[in-house]
Design a protein around this motif. Sequence first.
Motif, PDB file in Angstrom:
ATOM      1  N   GLU A 114      -4.697   3.425 -17.856  1.00  0.00           N
ATOM      2  CA  GLU A 114      -4.537   2.941 -16.477  1.00  0.00           C
ATOM      3  C   GLU A 114      -5.659   2.014 -16.033  1.00  0.00           C
ATOM      4  O   GLU A 114      -5.515   1.280 -15.062  1.00  0.00           O
ATOM      5  N   LYS A 115      -6.770   2.029 -16.763  1.00  0.00           N
ATOM      6  CA  LYS A 115      -7.880   1.135 -16.418  1.00  0.00           C
ATOM      7  C   LYS A 115      -7.628  -0.299 -16.880  1.00  0.00           C
ATOM      8  O   LYS A 115      -8.330  -1.223 -16.474  1.00  0.00           O
ATOM      9  N   TYR A 116      -6.618  -0.493 -17.745  1.00  0.00           N
ATOM     10  CA  TYR A 116      -6.330  -1.828 -18.262  1.00  0.00           C
ATOM     11  C   TYR A 116      -5.305  -2.516 -17.368  1.00  0.00           C
ATOM     12  O   TYR A 116      -4.292  -1.921 -17.024  1.00  0.00           O
ATOM     13  N   THR A 117      -5.575  -3.782 -17.031  1.00  0.00           N
ATOM     14  CA  THR A 117      -4.769  -4.452 -15.998  1.00  0.00           C
ATOM     15  C   THR A 117      -3.943  -5.633 -16.490  1.00  0.00           C
ATOM     16  O   THR A 117      -3.081  -6.116 -15.764  1.00  0.00           O
ATOM     17  N   ASP A 118      -4.182  -6.133 -17.711  1.00  0.00           N
ATOM     18  CA  ASP A 118      -3.528  -7.366 -18.151  1.00  0.00           C
ATOM     19  C   ASP A 118      -2.820  -7.151 -19.489  1.00  0.00           C
ATOM     20  O   ASP A 118      -3.355  -6.537 -20.403  1.00  0.00           O
ATOM     21  N   GLN A 122       0.840  -1.186   0.000  1.00  0.00           N
ATOM     22  CA  GLN A 122       0.000   0.000   0.000  1.00  0.00           C
ATOM     23  C   GLN A 122       0.882   1.245   0.000  1.00  0.00           C
ATOM     24  O   GLN A 122       1.850   1.341   0.749  1.00  0.00           O
ATOM     25  N   THR A 123       0.556   2.182  -0.897  1.00  0.00           N
ATOM     26  CA  THR A 123       1.238   3.471  -0.941  1.00  0.00           C
ATOM     27  C   THR A 123       0.184   4.566  -0.983  1.00  0.00           C
ATOM     28  O   THR A 123      -1.021   4.305  -1.013  1.00  0.00           O
ATOM     29  N   LEU A 124       0.633   5.801  -1.016  1.00  0.00           N
ATOM     30  CA  LEU A 124      -0.319   6.906  -1.114  1.00  0.00           C
ATOM     31  C   LEU A 124      -1.031   6.908  -2.460  1.00  0.00           C
ATOM     32  O   LEU A 124      -2.150   7.403  -2.589  1.00  0.00           O
ATOM     33  N   VAL A 178       3.082  -4.343 -12.916  1.00  0.00           N
ATOM     34  CA  VAL A 178       4.213  -3.562 -13.425  1.00  0.00           C
ATOM     35  C   VAL A 178       3.977  -2.075 -13.193  1.00  0.00           C
ATOM     36  O   VAL A 178       4.857  -1.350 -12.723  1.00  0.00           O
ATOM     37  N   ARG A 179       2.776  -1.619 -13.496  1.00  0.00           N
ATOM     38  CA  ARG A 179       2.438  -0.194 -13.350  1.00  0.00           C
ATOM     39  C   ARG A 179       2.675   0.288 -11.915  1.00  0.00           C
ATOM     40  O   ARG A 179       3.239   1.362 -11.688  1.00  0.00           O
ATOM     41  N   LYS A 180       2.267  -0.516 -10.950  1.00  0.00           N
ATOM     42  CA  LYS A 180       2.371  -0.098  -9.551  1.00  0.00           C
ATOM     43  C   LYS A 180       3.809  -0.079  -9.034  1.00  0.00           C
ATOM     44  O   LYS A 180       4.069   0.417  -7.945  1.00  0.00           O
ATOM     45  N   ASN A 181       4.739  -0.609  -9.837  1.00  0.00           N
ATOM     46  CA  ASN A 181       6.141  -0.638  -9.395  1.00  0.00           C
ATOM     47  C   ASN A 181       7.062   0.244 -10.225  1.00  0.00           C
ATOM     48  O   ASN A 181       8.286   0.166 -10.071  1.00  0.00           O
ATOM     49  N   PHE A 182       6.493   1.079 -11.086  1.00  0.00           N
ATOM     50  CA  PHE A 182       7.326   1.997 -11.874  1.00  0.00           C
ATOM     51  C   PHE A 182       8.228   2.851 -10.980  1.00  0.00           C
ATOM     52  O   PHE A 182       9.353   3.188 -11.340  1.00  0.00           O
ATOM     53  N   TRP A 214      -4.374  -4.704  -4.100  1.00  0.00           N
ATOM     54  CA  TRP A 214      -3.541  -5.784  -4.608  1.00  0.00           C
ATOM     55  C   TRP A 214      -3.212  -5.525  -6.076  1.00  0.00           C
ATOM     56  O   TRP A 214      -3.824  -4.684  -6.727  1.00  0.00           O
ATOM     57  N   TYR A 215      -2.274  -6.307  -6.613  1.00  0.00           N
ATOM     58  CA  TYR A 215      -2.069  -6.314  -8.057  1.00  0.00           C
ATOM     59  C   TYR A 215      -3.327  -6.905  -8.693  1.00  0.00           C
ATOM     60  O   TYR A 215      -3.787  -7.974  -8.319  1.00  0.00           O
ATOM     61  N   GLU A 216      -3.867  -6.213  -9.672  1.00  0.00           N
ATOM     62  CA  GLU A 216      -5.117  -6.663 -10.296  1.00  0.00           C
ATOM     63  C   GLU A 216      -4.876  -7.405 -11.600  1.00  0.00           C
ATOM     64  O   GLU A 216      -5.812  -7.856 -12.252  1.00  0.00           O
ATOM     65  N   GLY A 217      -3.631  -7.541 -12.013  1.00  0.00           N
ATOM     66  CA  GLY A 217      -3.294  -8.234 -13.249  1.00  0.00           C
ATOM     67  C   GLY A 217      -1.824  -8.015 -13.550  1.00  0.00           C
ATOM     68  O   GLY A 217      -1.125  -7.295 -12.828  1.00  0.00           O
ATOM     69  N   THR A 218      -1.340  -8.626 -14.632  1.00  0.00           N
ATOM     70  CA  THR A 218       0.085  -8.543 -14.959  1.00  0.00           C
ATOM     71  C   THR A 218       0.533  -7.111 -15.232  1.00  0.00           C
ATOM     72  O   THR A 218       1.569  -6.659 -14.743  1.00  0.00           O
TER      73      THR A 218
END
Length: 430
Positions: free
Chosen positions: A231-235, A93-95, A108-112, A100-104
């Motif tokens: 950003e709405k696309y998760t996979d 969790q960040t600001l 990746v997006r959440k760890n840029f 959770w990760y919602e897809g592949t």
Amino acid sequence: MANTEPRVLSIILGGGKGTRLYPLTKERSKPAVSFGGKYRIVDIPISNCINSGYKKIYLLTQFNSASLHLHISNTYNFDRFSGGFVEILAAEQTLEHSGWYEGTADAVRKNFIHFKTQKPTHYIILSGDQLYKMDLRAFMDAHIKSGAEITIATTAVNRHDASGFGIMQIDDQNHVKAFMEKPKPDLNIDDWKIPKEARGSLPPEKEYLASMGIYIFNADTMEEMLGGENEKYTDFGKEILPLAIGKKKISSYVFDGYWEDIGTIRSFYDANIALCEPYPTFDFFGETQPIYTHMRNLPPSKINKADINASLISEGCIITDAKFNKSVVGVRSIINEGTEFDGVIMMGADYYDTEEEKEANKKAGKPCTGIGKNCKIANTIIDKNARIGDNCKIGVSGKKYEDGDHGSFYSADGIIVIRKGAVISSGTEI
């Protein structure tokens, strides 16, 4: 002179809950599942990266990651001058992100925020549950030479297998023109056959190209495709790549070596047993592309007496007057006299019982860690630290069980799975 060598980040996707590999994933993530007697599944993609010279590796996971953390920290320690690392990024969790990760692609997006500090020019996206040996440097060279912004690793498949994969339509220059997710068996996809000019030496019956779930992205392309209105696309496979076709230059890299997805109990079992062949299609023996794993400093296995045919015996085992046929025996396995294995994967143990524990088990009538005397076991996966008593018969009666939980064991795809740490009393028949 400027350094034109690409700065490559390898990102290994650890997968979701691993429900298709349950119960092996009950207490561990999919990449942490034991494989081949002494390895973990995650050792395969990590070793491919290291052997290709790509030593900046992130592993994205979120389920049951404690076992995986321990394995990674005990195994992959590069010297401080190499600049290499294998780092696990669990969902946090960040600001900016609270879930959770919602897809592949979402993982990746959440760890840029972590990736960008390495200033990569390219990302290689790899799966954490596949069996293959690939020269990723040749993959990268082909990507750069093609001038593509995205390159998808593909493998040739026949029409029957095509229904289980995302299928690529390419032109004679290996440019991807269209993508179809798991075409139904009765759908006519003749227009999707590999062009003659791009076939090379592929087997004639393999007429279609399936995505391997392995990609190279130019760094700026990756950030563009995962940002803004996307950003709405998760996979990646279902959303990002189909979205990129027609907008970005995408190439196909045809890999003609052995490749197997080991995401189900049946495929996991078959891939392990296939290692026992005299000349297996995937081989751990080879100096040029070794598979790395945890150095346990165990003693050699002690074989007091045994009849062993087409089997793998890992280090640290004690085997007494037993028979093995097409079986894989993991580290620290204790197997007593009169026991027979036929098509068994035994993952071994994390520890040896002490003399005090053995005495206490004897008084309590409880089996010690390992396999007792005069057991007959076939077509079975025995997870770590299992205790199986004397005179047990497992998988030899020919009885069929429905897939699912049966109390002391689990059945999946016709395979019996003895759970991690299970206690099977003497005389039990399954």
